[in-house]
Write an enzyme that holds these catalytic residues in place. Structure first.
Site, PDB file in Angstrom:
ATOM      1  N   ASP A   1      44.840  79.077 112.442  1.00 11.51           N
ATOM      2  CA  ASP A   1      45.582  78.155 111.578  1.00 11.51           C
ATOM      3  C   ASP A   1      46.016  76.930 112.375  1.00 11.51           C
ATOM      4  OD1 ASP A   1      45.290  80.112 109.778  1.00 11.51           O
ATOM      5  OD2 ASP A   1      47.427  80.578 109.537  1.00 11.51           O
TER       6      ASP A   1
ATOM      7  N   ASP B   1      45.276  73.048 111.642  1.00 12.85           N
ATOM      8  CA  ASP B   1      46.325  72.045 111.465  1.00 12.85           C
ATOM      9  C   ASP B   1      46.108  70.813 112.336  1.00 12.85           C
ATOM     10  OD1 ASP B   1      47.668  73.242 109.498  1.00 12.85           O
ATOM     11  OD2 ASP B   1      49.215  74.150 110.771  1.00 12.85           O
TER      12      ASP B   1
ATOM     13  N   LYS C   1      40.940  95.395  76.262  1.00 12.21           N
ATOM     14  CA  LYS C   1      42.293  95.282  76.819  1.00 12.21           C
ATOM     15  C   LYS C   1      42.825  96.647  77.231  1.00 12.21           C
ATOM     16  CE  LYS C   1      43.796  90.897  75.765  1.00 12.21           C
ATOM     17  NZ  LYS C   1      44.875  90.225  75.120  1.00 12.21           N
TER      18      LYS C   1
ATOM     19  N   CYS D   1      85.364  94.039  87.152  1.00  7.95           N
ATOM     20  CA  CYS D   1      84.395  93.889  88.231  1.00  7.95           C
ATOM     21  C   CYS D   1      84.333  95.145  89.111  1.00  7.95           C
ATOM     22  CB  CYS D   1      84.781  92.682  89.077  1.00  7.95           C
ATOM     23  SG  CYS D   1      83.716  92.459  90.507  1.00  7.95           S
TER      24      CYS D   1
ATOM     25  N   CYS E   1      82.366  87.797  86.769  1.00  5.12           N
ATOM     26  CA  CYS E   1      83.651  88.084  87.386  1.00  5.12           C
ATOM     27  C   CYS E   1      84.266  86.737  87.764  1.00  5.12           C
ATOM     28  CB  CYS E   1      83.464  88.933  88.644  1.00  5.12           C
ATOM     29  SG  CYS E   1      84.955  88.958  89.668  1.00  5.12           S
TER      30      CYS E   1
HETATM   31  P1  AMP Z   1      42.522  85.533  74.911  1.00  3.60           P
HETATM   32  O1  AMP Z   1      43.492  84.561  75.541  1.00  3.60           O
HETATM   33  O2  AMP Z   1      43.087  86.895  74.744  1.00  3.60           O
HETATM   34  O3  AMP Z   1      41.848  84.961  73.712  1.00  3.60           O
HETATM   35  O4  AMP Z   1      41.389  85.739  75.985  1.00  3.60           O
HETATM   36  C1  AMP Z   1      40.571  84.694  76.378  1.00  3.60           C
HETATM   37  C2  AMP Z   1      40.953  84.264  77.755  1.00  3.60           C
HETATM   38  O5  AMP Z   1      40.675  85.256  78.717  1.00  3.60           O
HETATM   39  C3  AMP Z   1      40.149  83.110  78.203  1.00  3.60           C
HETATM   40  O6  AMP Z   1      40.659  81.908  77.736  1.00  3.60           O
HETATM   41  C4  AMP Z   1      40.265  83.205  79.695  1.00  3.60           C
HETATM   42  O7  AMP Z   1      41.384  82.422  80.103  1.00  3.60           O
HETATM   43  C5  AMP Z   1      40.625  84.638  79.970  1.00  3.60           C
HETATM   44  N1  AMP Z   1      39.699  85.306  80.884  1.00  3.60           N
HETATM   45  C6  AMP Z   1      40.076  85.994  81.978  1.00  3.60           C
HETATM   46  N2  AMP Z   1      39.024  86.495  82.620  1.00  3.60           N
HETATM   47  C7  AMP Z   1      37.932  86.109  81.952  1.00  3.60           C
HETATM   48  C8  AMP Z   1      36.537  86.305  82.154  1.00  3.60           C
HETATM   49  N3  AMP Z   1      36.059  87.043  83.184  1.00  3.60           N
HETATM   50  N4  AMP Z   1      35.703  85.750  81.268  1.00  3.60           N
HETATM   51  C9  AMP Z   1      36.176  85.009  80.221  1.00  3.60           C
HETATM   52  N5  AMP Z   1      37.469  84.795  79.986  1.00  3.60           N
HETATM   53  C10 AMP Z   1      38.354  85.340  80.837  1.00  3.60           C
HETATM   54 ZN    ZN Z   2      84.732  90.607  91.314  1.00  2.78          ZN
END
Ligand code: AMP
Ligand code: ZN
Length: 664
Positions: A31, A35, A308, A402, A420
């Protein structure tokens, strides 16, 4: 080597090290060496503004301030994703696809990064602009801020298309998030709730130098453009990697929906091994030809599906509710839980926020409670398992006094928290205030730490920060773990703090809601504590960015007799309670309301001095010319493009001498 080649070669070298460090995670220099080279480049660029390049590695440190973010229409609409929550959903999706396309279908499986989506446009290998998703059709331009993110390449490498968009997610890795919160907690600021909100909030900060301090990253997942010569999603990911983008290696190409399900199952289990948060998986039809065949619904592509994960939940026993008292006297109730494994960590405590929250969920000691870790790092209690409530259970009675000093608590109107009010006698408040005073961002007193402060208070040697200045070496030596040397250091450190400038002293005083930035604003506006002390609310709220809440808190602070005495004492010890005379002597309002661009090399003053002159006289230094620019101060060797732009917008171009006459 001539200067220009020297600058170019340093830039290339630094780019490569940046890439090795941030993208490959494999630095080849220290690093420190990095720098040194960066400083060398900075010095050369400073001395030769004619070679300025907005995409130079030096531009990553930020500094430019954006007042308003421009709205930009996306070249390619940013769609949302359809969501699924079960295997069945994914199998249904596969059936729909198979009906619409011919031939075998391969899928690219990717992680669904939990952050803020970002569209980056590159032209001739350089980052042209960065725009948030917004409503999908248009978003906000946040280029200045995004440039500070080290995983966003400013200059591409390899064989990239002339112009294209690339999409990704701006995320805040968990470790960096926790570090930021540690600092906030130490400052008695409300911790950030979760990495996602913090990441997306960062993009809209006005000061890009603030953004640069946050360890944000950009993970890429999709390329858009015309004639790109890419035929599959997976190939796109590989190419993006070759051009220098960060594309997580967890992305996987698979041949069947069964393999997709395996991928989903694997990452549902292993998501917590990642350094950042994901909230699911995204499955995409791999062939871009097939993607075209499938097309889009009004809201999302038919060729992609998000899966999800469920927020993780466990149930455990709530053993005890305890209460913490902060520096400002704010009471925070804490749930002490029977330790339980959740989302990769052992959870022992959960936040209860405030009295309302406890009452709303009817949370009681002895209850079995459901604890969830959603997007949040700090787990929360979402419900009570009433079937397991013990027979003798009693509703929680929120404390009325308190826990530290037994003073009756108050709850200011409109606030959720209890406080408090024992400002000068409640130990955690007294100690906390002094700890804040000496902290790094405040008076930064060397040789004195938080524990010593607690000890000094306990021993009755100090009870407020003014007392610090009367401490003697003889008084300190007898304390635990103190020797003559460390006692001397402590007293010297306190003495040295008398040089700390007014704006930081103001922050150090610990006035509620007066953080670093507000303190700077107030110091600049009022110039001395005397002026600030006598400012009425109406005057305070007329200061830029000072709202009623802050103004009231300032007035309240200075209306206390005790605080007035402390301030007088600080003054008598020589603590800086006004902007220093030479700083003040050079400050005027002569350039108020003017936005000025500086370009070129100057004779009587350096570029930095010139910028400082503008700011000290109330003007604003701006890095690029727009219709809002008031003047362009032109030095020797000014870039020709700046001149052309100024001329086309009818911006007055003035010389160094003309500028200096403005100030006379
Ligand atoms: P949603 O917001 O639930 O409609 O999900 C869509 C969003 O998922 C997109 O706008 C991306 O920001 C996000 N996202 C995260 N990972 C991915 C990925 N691997 N491919 C596509 N979208 C993604
Ligand atoms: Zn106190």
């Amino acid at each position: 080597m001539d200067i220009k080649s020297k600058i170019e070669s340093l830039r290339n070298e630094l780019r490569l090290h940046n890439y090795n460090y941030y993208i490959l995670d494999n630095p080849t220099i220290t690093d420190y060496e990095f720098d040194i080279k960066l400083k060398e480049l900075q010095a050369l660029e400073e001395a030769h503004p004619e070679f300025f390049d907005a995409n130079s590695p030096t531009q990553r440190v930020g500094g430019a301030v954006t007042k308003n973010f421009n709205t930009v229409v996306h070249d390619f609409r940013m769609y949302s994703l359809d969501n699924s929550y079960s295997k069945e959903d994914l199998l249904d999706w596969e059936k729909r696809i198979k009906k619409m396309v011919d031939g075998d279908v391969q899928y690219t499986c990717e992680l669904k990064y939990d952050g803020a989506s970002m569209n980056l446009t590159y032209e001739n290998g350089k980052l042209l602009r960065a725009v948030t998703r917004g409503d999908g059709v248009q978003g906000d331009e946040v280029t200045t801020n995004v440039k500070t993110i080290n995983t966003v390449p400013l200059q591409l490498k390899g064989d990239y298309p002339e112009r294209f968009d690339i999409r990704g997610e701006i995320i805040l890795p968990i470790e960096g998030f926790l570090k930021m919160n540690e600092e906030r907690i130490a400052n008695e600021e409300e911790p950030y709730r979760n990495p996602r909100n913090t990441a997306s909030g960062s993009l809209k900060l006005q000061d890009s130098a603030e953004v640069a301090k946050r360890p944000l990253e950009c993970l890429l997942y999709s390329i858009k453009g015309n004639n790109l010569n890419i035929s599959t999603q997976f190939e796109g990911l590989q190419k993006a990697r070759e051009w220098g983008f960060k594309v997580p290696k967890e992305a996987k190409l698979v041949n069947s929906i069964d393999e997709v399900l395996e991928y989903v199952e694997y990452w549902d289990k292993h998501r917590h091994d990642l350094p950042y948060e994901i909230d699911g998986v995204v499955v995409k039809v791999n062939s871009l030809y097939q993607q075209d065949e499938l097309g889009y619904t009004a809201k999302a592509p038919r060729w992609a599906m998000a899966y999800k994960f469920k927020a993780e939940q466990v149930s455990t026993r709530l053993n005890e509710i305890t209460y913490q008292v902060g520096r400002t006297g704010a009471i925070t109730p804490v749930a002490n839980l029977e330790p339980v494994q959740l989302a990769g960590t052992i959870v022992k405590r959960a936040s209860l926020h405030n009295a309302d929250q406890i009452e709303k969920l009817d949370i009681r000691e002895g209850d079995e409670v459901f604890v969830e870790k959603g997007g949040e790092i700090i787990p929360k209690i979402i419900a009570v398992d009433l079937t397991k409530r013990p027979e003798n259970s009693q509703p929680t009675e929120y404390i009325t006094s308190c826990p530290e000093c037994e003073t009756e608590l108050i709850r200011p109107e409109g606030e959720a928290k209890h406080y408090c009010p024992n400002y000068s006698g409640c130990p955690p408040q007294v100690v906390g205030r002094i700890q804040h005073y000496i902290s790094r961002k405040a008076m930064d007193i060397e040789g004195l730490g938080g524990e010593t402060v607690a000890l000094l208070v306990k021993e009755g040697l100090i009870s407020n920060y003014a007392d610090l200045y009367e401490l003697t070496v003889e008084q300190v030596i007898p304390l635990e773990r103190m020797a003559e040397k460390s006692a001397e250091n402590l007293v010297n450190g306190i003495e040295a703090s008398k040089q700390i400038p007014f704006e930081r002293v103001l922050f150090a005083l610990g006035i509620r809601y007066v953080g670093e930035t507000v303190a700077k604003k107030l110091a600049k506006h009022y110039k001395s504590i005397d002026a600030l002390m006598h400012a009425p609310i109406l005057d305070l709220v007329s200061v830029d960015e000072i709202g009623e809440r802050i103004a009231e808190s300032v007035v309240e602070f200075f209306s206390s007799e005790e605080n007035k005495i402390i301030i007088e004492r600080l003054k008598s010890f020589g603590v800086q309670l006004e902007i220093s005379a030479d700083k003040l002597a050079n400050q005027t309002d002569k350039l108020k309301g003017l936005s000025i661009v500086v370009s070129g090399v100057f004779e009587t003053v350096s570029r930095n001095e010139l910028k400082k002159l503008i700011e000290d006289n109330g003007g604003k230094v701006s890095s690029s010319i727009s219709s809002k620019t008031s003047y362009l101060v032109a030095g020797d060797k000014m870039g020709p493009s700046k001149r052309t732009k100024a001329e086309s917008l009818n911006i007055p171009i003035i010389s160094e001498q003309e500028f200096l006459t403005l100030l006379k």
